[in-house]
Design a protein around this motif. Sequence first.
Motif, PDB file in Angstrom:
ATOM      1  N   ALA A 142       0.832  -1.208   0.000  1.00 21.57           N
ATOM      2  CA  ALA A 142       0.000   0.000   0.000  1.00 21.57           C
ATOM      3  C   ALA A 142       0.866   1.259   0.000  1.00 21.57           C
ATOM      4  CB  ALA A 142      -0.922   0.001   1.224  1.00 21.57           C
ATOM      5  N   ARG A 143       1.945   1.209   0.790  1.00 20.75           N
ATOM      6  CA  ARG A 143       2.842   2.375   0.839  1.00 20.75           C
ATOM      7  C   ARG A 143       3.474   2.632  -0.534  1.00 20.75           C
ATOM      8  NH1 ARG A 143       8.132   2.950   0.757  1.00 20.75           N
ATOM      9  NH2 ARG A 143       8.549   0.717   0.956  1.00 20.75           N
ATOM     10  N   ILE A 144       3.971   1.540  -1.172  1.00 21.89           N
ATOM     11  CA  ILE A 144       4.641   1.698  -2.478  1.00 21.89           C
ATOM     12  C   ILE A 144       3.644   2.181  -3.534  1.00 21.89           C
ATOM     13  CG2 ILE A 144       5.781   0.428  -4.345  1.00 21.89           C
ATOM     14  CD1 ILE A 144       7.026  -1.355  -2.087  1.00 21.89           C
ATOM     15  N   VAL A 145       2.458   1.545  -3.554  1.00 23.32           N
ATOM     16  CA  VAL A 145       1.440   1.959  -4.530  1.00 23.32           C
ATOM     17  C   VAL A 145       1.084   3.429  -4.320  1.00 23.32           C
ATOM     18  CG1 VAL A 145      -0.973   1.623  -5.257  1.00 23.32           C
ATOM     19  CG2 VAL A 145       0.511  -0.362  -4.892  1.00 23.32           C
ATOM     20  N   GLY A 146       0.952   3.820  -3.051  1.00 18.70           N
ATOM     21  CA  GLY A 146       0.640   5.217  -2.746  1.00 18.70           C
ATOM     22  C   GLY A 146       1.701   6.168  -3.280  1.00 18.70           C
ATOM     23  N   GLU A 147       2.965   5.791  -3.087  1.00 19.74           N
ATOM     24  CA  GLU A 147       4.055   6.653  -3.581  1.00 19.74           C
ATOM     25  C   GLU A 147       4.064   6.730  -5.108  1.00 19.74           C
ATOM     26  OE1 GLU A 147       7.804   5.337  -2.017  1.00 19.74           O
ATOM     27  OE2 GLU A 147       7.182   5.706   0.071  1.00 19.74           O
ATOM     28  N   LEU A 148       3.855   5.561  -5.756  1.00 22.23           N
ATOM     29  CA  LEU A 148       3.914   5.532  -7.226  1.00 22.23           C
ATOM     30  C   LEU A 148       2.785   6.348  -7.854  1.00 22.23           C
ATOM     31  CD1 LEU A 148       4.809   1.764  -7.805  1.00 22.23           C
ATOM     32  CD2 LEU A 148       6.310   3.750  -8.096  1.00 22.23           C
ATOM     33  N   LEU A 149       1.629   6.389  -7.136  1.00 20.32           N
ATOM     34  CA  LEU A 149       0.473   7.070  -7.704  1.00 20.32           C
ATOM     35  C   LEU A 149       0.241   8.445  -7.070  1.00 20.32           C
ATOM     36  CD1 LEU A 149      -2.040   4.086  -8.039  1.00 20.32           C
ATOM     37  CD2 LEU A 149      -0.379   4.952  -9.691  1.00 20.32           C
ATOM     38  N   ALA A 150       1.265   8.959  -6.372  1.00 14.79           N
ATOM     39  CA  ALA A 150       1.086  10.225  -5.649  1.00 14.79           C
ATOM     40  C   ALA A 150       0.618  11.342  -6.568  1.00 14.79           C
ATOM     41  CB  ALA A 150       2.402  10.614  -4.969  1.00 14.79           C
ATOM     42  N   ARG A 151       1.074  11.305  -7.824  1.00 15.75           N
ATOM     43  CA  ARG A 151       0.707  12.396  -8.723  1.00 15.75           C
ATOM     44  C   ARG A 151      -0.409  12.016  -9.696  1.00 15.75           C
ATOM     45  NH1 ARG A 151       6.156  14.426 -11.249  1.00 15.75           N
ATOM     46  NH2 ARG A 151       6.692  12.268 -10.845  1.00 15.75           N
ATOM     47  N   ALA A 152      -0.948  10.808  -9.556  1.00 22.20           N
ATOM     48  CA  ALA A 152      -2.037  10.381 -10.448  1.00 22.20           C
ATOM     49  C   ALA A 152      -3.354  10.958  -9.955  1.00 22.20           C
ATOM     50  CB  ALA A 152      -2.102   8.858 -10.480  1.00 22.20           C
ATOM     51  N   THR A 153      -4.139  11.505 -10.864  1.00 24.78           N
ATOM     52  CA  THR A 153      -5.439  12.034 -10.435  1.00 24.78           C
ATOM     53  C   THR A 153      -6.502  10.945 -10.438  1.00 24.78           C
ATOM     54  OG1 THR A 153      -5.901  12.714 -12.694  1.00 24.78           O
ATOM     55  CG2 THR A 153      -4.969  14.379 -11.233  1.00 24.78           C
ATOM     56  N   SER A 154      -6.241   9.855 -11.185  1.00 21.97           N
ATOM     57  CA  SER A 154      -7.215   8.760 -11.190  1.00 21.97           C
ATOM     58  C   SER A 154      -6.507   7.435 -11.446  1.00 21.97           C
ATOM     59  CB  SER A 154      -8.276   8.994 -12.279  1.00 21.97           C
ATOM     60  OG  SER A 154      -7.641   9.164 -13.537  1.00 21.97           O
TER      61      SER A 154
END
Lengths: 554, 228
Positions: free
Chosen positions: B78-90
């Motif tokens: 969850a932490r890694i996914v959160g970091e990878l998608l930090a700038r994704a709007t969707s």
Amino acid sequence: MSRTFLGLPVPRRTGGARTLPDDVDRPGGHGTSSGPGAASDAFGDVPHPDAPLRWGDTFPDAAREALQNTQLRRNLAHATSTIRAKRAAVVDEVPDWEALRDAGSAIKTDVMARLPELLEELERSVVARGGVVHWARDADEANRIVTGLVQAKGVDEVVKVKSMATQEIGLNEALAAEGIAAYETDLAELIVQLADDMPSHILVPAIHRNRAEIREIFLARMGDAPPDLSDVPRELAMAARAHLRRKFLSAKVAISGANFGVADTGTLTVVESEGNGRMCLTLPETLITVMGIEKVVPTYTDLEVFLQLLPRSSTGERMNPYTSLWTGVTPGDGPQEFHLVLLDNGRTDVLADEVGRAALHCIRCSACLNVCPVYERVGGHAYGSVYPGPIGAILTPQLTKSSGGMSGHRDPNASLPYASTLCGACYEVCPVKIDIPSILVELRAREVDADRGRPTGWGAAMKAASFVLSDARRFALAEKAAGLGRVVAGPKGRISTLPPPASGWTRSRDLPAPAKQTFRDWWRDRPSAEPGPPGHDGPEVPPNPGLGDEGEGR
Amino acid sequence: MSARDDVLARVRAALSGTTAQGRPTAAGAGPARVPVPRDYRAHGDLAPGSAEAVEVLVDRLEDYKAHVHRADGPTDVARIVGELLARATSVVVPPGLDDGWLSGLTAGTAVVHDARDDPRTPDELDHVDAVVTGARVAIADTGTIVLDGEPDQGRRAITLVPDLHVCVVRTDQVLHTVPEAVRLLAAHPARPQTWISGPSATSDIELSRVEGVHGPRTLHVVLVPSGT
């Protein structure tokens, strides 16, 4: 000979019946062809042939033209040496490569032996999973089937995955004649289509173009190409992505080929790199796949062999970026209508030849093109067929057998088995071990047989040789006469032009000057000594016995 | 005669009287099977899910420009996914995705749901920045991840249209060789499969490889130990 702006040799036999969709006015559009109005001066008129398996001059004539083109040779030398090194590296890391080749070869031999039952099994499997199977005897029939299917969907454009089968039948031109624009989506096919060119390689149809040429083509023909486009490959690829994006998202019908069709499950396979294949196989509502009947494999697990052999042999990758496998229709995922068109188009003629049928084992990896010294120098267009290179030299004449492709001097395709030095490199790299050199020799024999009974220069020369060689006195006279050749050859010791019929030889090879001294003269004049086993104390041998002065040219 | 019957008749005529090796068949016998030698490796040396197999997979993935992340457990995913998608709007997700993997997303990232019975259109997917999925199996030897359309992976379109793909692979899904994977997939051959080896790429310009064409231009693989 007419040439394009970029110096490529072009097919000279023009296809008169080409009808083009009016695609020029669509912003950013490109269609089956850019249309006569868009045939800008920059690319000249590069007419598409009527017959994708037989266009242009005979191989020797086309090759001579191509060899004059230094840009083409530079492009090809760079591209083929790159891919050869990549292939060698990834093949070397597979410890059981030879065992995989043996398995691949045997599976293909088995497929040919059991082709009727496997095709029926494939048909049953596809139908059971919601697909529709069509059969086509020849190119015209396949084109009619596909055109009808597209028209039934009420659309006037389709997206296409690169496919040799649809190249072979001239599907894009047939669709254009019915007002349907076919958009090639593979980057190399896009380059070829935009330039109104013909493919010159099985895997990389635009291998004859370098980055600067591709940039020019995009700027002149792509419509929505950024005006500041550079020739950096990444930028060129991004321009293609932007250009095709909307087409992918809105396409209702896609057309593909298939790398493998699995009889026991009905699974079809497309192996690709860019994702254009996935776009076409996934997003449209209707998918039409055209597959040669030889592409069937017996079982799903046979894919474990071919999905190892193909990527390493073709692009020199351990695995290509994307491989798609689909079986009929999957409710809720992907096209909800699937048609499989099984194509003969001369394949049964190839199958009928017990030696030549191994050409049908080909999995279209193009490794044989990349290692061929002839292909590397003349390029794909000289072969006058969408199947160039060593595999093309055995496949094209046989596929066109019913229209005279193996009928001796009368057909340009009959010259293709001679487009080889028989060096054997193609056999060594073939992932399914097609013995291309042996088949080439066999086809040459057929070509000679086809011409038997007709007076030929070769036949006359052999008759004359037989007359001379069968009598010692006549032979001695001929030897004296041959000495005159030294005068013709001059100080270089090479004869480059002779009058007909001997010009047939000197057109593509130099003839070494005859020796100063004949062997029989040398034998008579040698220092007399006691006859004995040759050794250090044997008779002294004059230097260079019986041979010409020049080492070159022999 | 129908085209079907005609083509099949031509095939039979072409083969009549001979086997594929050119030997005459016994009268009335059906076409003989040609024996296939299968001396190639059916299994690799590295055990499924072993640290060595995972090492090979990572090496191959990185060679083809995929980004590899090692998680030490589901929370870490969850932490890694959160970091990878930090700038994704969707981000679009398949119906069977482990919800926990998304718990690190910020409020700025909208989660779009897609399923076979509730599919997003290609145009809708074109406006989504990223996709998160699981995987069916991974092949170490070739750096390949196979998706087979099950609920944790979703429809083929969702891993195709968005430009960034985060794929979570359990280490026990890592097999050494292609034959091991094909034999596992053979249990459900009719499932639509996508084999992914790195981000999309092309070698069509001078045979030089360029990563990122029509498919996702960025591929992140998150490796998570099994049984955690």
